[in-house]
Scaffold this motif. Structure first.
Motif, mmCIF file in Angstrom:
data_model
loop_
_atom_site.group_PDB
_atom_site.id
_atom_site.type_symbol
_atom_site.label_atom_id
_atom_site.label_comp_id
_atom_site.label_asym_id
_atom_site.label_seq_id
_atom_site.Cartn_x
_atom_site.Cartn_y
_atom_site.Cartn_z
ATOM 1 N N ARG A 67 0.824 -1.215 0.000
ATOM 2 C CA ARG A 67 0.000 0.000 0.000
ATOM 3 C C ARG A 67 0.856 1.262 0.000
ATOM 4 O O ARG A 67 0.511 2.271 -0.639
ATOM 5 C CB ARG A 67 -0.937 -0.015 1.217
ATOM 6 N N ALA A 73 -1.706 7.171 3.067
ATOM 7 C CA ALA A 73 -3.157 7.074 2.882
ATOM 8 C C ALA A 73 -3.827 8.441 2.976
ATOM 9 O O ALA A 73 -3.539 9.223 3.881
ATOM 10 C CB ALA A 73 -3.734 6.126 3.931
ATOM 11 N N SER A 138 -3.976 -2.920 -5.752
ATOM 12 C CA SER A 138 -3.187 -4.102 -6.115
ATOM 13 C C SER A 138 -3.515 -4.573 -7.537
ATOM 14 O O SER A 138 -2.649 -5.082 -8.251
ATOM 15 C CB SER A 138 -3.417 -5.238 -5.114
ATOM 16 N N ALA A 157 -4.306 6.783 -6.267
ATOM 17 C CA ALA A 157 -4.864 6.392 -4.972
ATOM 18 C C ALA A 157 -5.775 7.454 -4.379
ATOM 19 O O ALA A 157 -6.630 7.142 -3.536
ATOM 20 C CB ALA A 157 -3.735 6.083 -3.992
ATOM 21 N N ASP A 176 -9.429 -7.214 -4.090
ATOM 22 C CA ASP A 176 -8.841 -6.537 -5.252
ATOM 23 C C ASP A 176 -9.475 -7.046 -6.545
ATOM 24 O O ASP A 176 -8.852 -7.043 -7.601
ATOM 25 C CB ASP A 176 -7.321 -6.702 -5.278
#
Length: 231
Positions: A67, A73, A138, A157, A176
């Motif tokens: 990630r 994030a 992914s 992202a 995913d």
């Protein structure tokens, strides 16, 4: 002989009627639909046309995926001083209330979750709402993103085009999965969901597998005028 002569006009009449019916049927098959495009051809600007143009390759190994390869994030990539997660919550929820100011979402309502069709109450810290990457990171990694630099991966992202507020348990069961392996149980959302996946893959030049492309076209063939989302 008399019977033969009297039957002939009837046979001719039937043949003429059949020919006329076939001619009419042929006209209908070749006519334009409500989209203005010939039958069998995806309308210009539609998600179906975009899906048909996606590059097909095999899935690359997942080796090296993490990630963190897509940045931290919920980065503030649009520089509005709010994390991407809160931006998406503000966009997708109704009756939004903030913890402080107009950035951190404290509560709200997800009306007709796109994956289940249910209405879900969001309360920060006790939420059953996730922000889903429509094209899983992914999956993107195995279809081109492993070749990118960190900046482009971070953009994917945090791109609102690739993000939806959804039911958390359904999102986690999706994993995913791509269109060939997972679709929302709530069928009225499927056209929009697949169109969004196509839009993301087109925007970032991600490829699709043969099975994935076939699945995209199969769904979008049921809604050929579905527009390609923009973001």
């Amino acid at each position: 002989m008399i019977r033969t002569r009297s039957a002939l006009p009837a046979v001719v009449a039937v043949a003429v009627a059949v020919a006329a019916a076939l001619a009419l049927g042929g006209c209908k098959a070749g006519s334009s639909g409500s989209s203005g495009a010939p039958a069998g051809k995806a309308p210009h600007g539609s998600a179906l046309a975009a899906a048909d143009a996606l590059t097909v390759k095999g899935r690359a190994p997942k080796t090296g995926y993490a990630r963190k390869e897509f940045g931290s994030a919920w980065s503030d990539t649009d520089h509005n001083h709010c994390p991407t997660r809160d931006d998406v919550l503000k966009r997708d929820l109704r009756d939004v209330r903030y913890k402080s100011g107009d950035c951190q979402v404290a509560s709200g309502t997800l009306v007709k979750d796109p994956y289940t069709g249910t209405t879900i109450t969001f309360v920060r810290g006790h939420s059953k709402v996730d922000i889903d990457h429509v094209v899983a990171l992914s999956d993107a990694w195995q279809k081109g993103a492993q070749q990118w630099d960190r900046t482009k991966r971070t953009a994917l992202a945090n791109d609102p085009l690739n993000l939806l507020a959804v039911d958390s348990s359904t999102n986690r069961s999706k994993g995913d999965g791509d269109t060939a392996t997972w679709l929302p149980a709530y069928k009225p959302s499927r056209c929009g969901y697949v169109a969004r996946q196509v839009a993301v893959k087109k925007k970032y030049a991600l490829w699709v597998t043969s099975a994935e492309k076939n699945a995209m076209k199969r769904v979008l063939s049921g809604c050929p005028s579905e527009k390609l989302p923009t973001g």
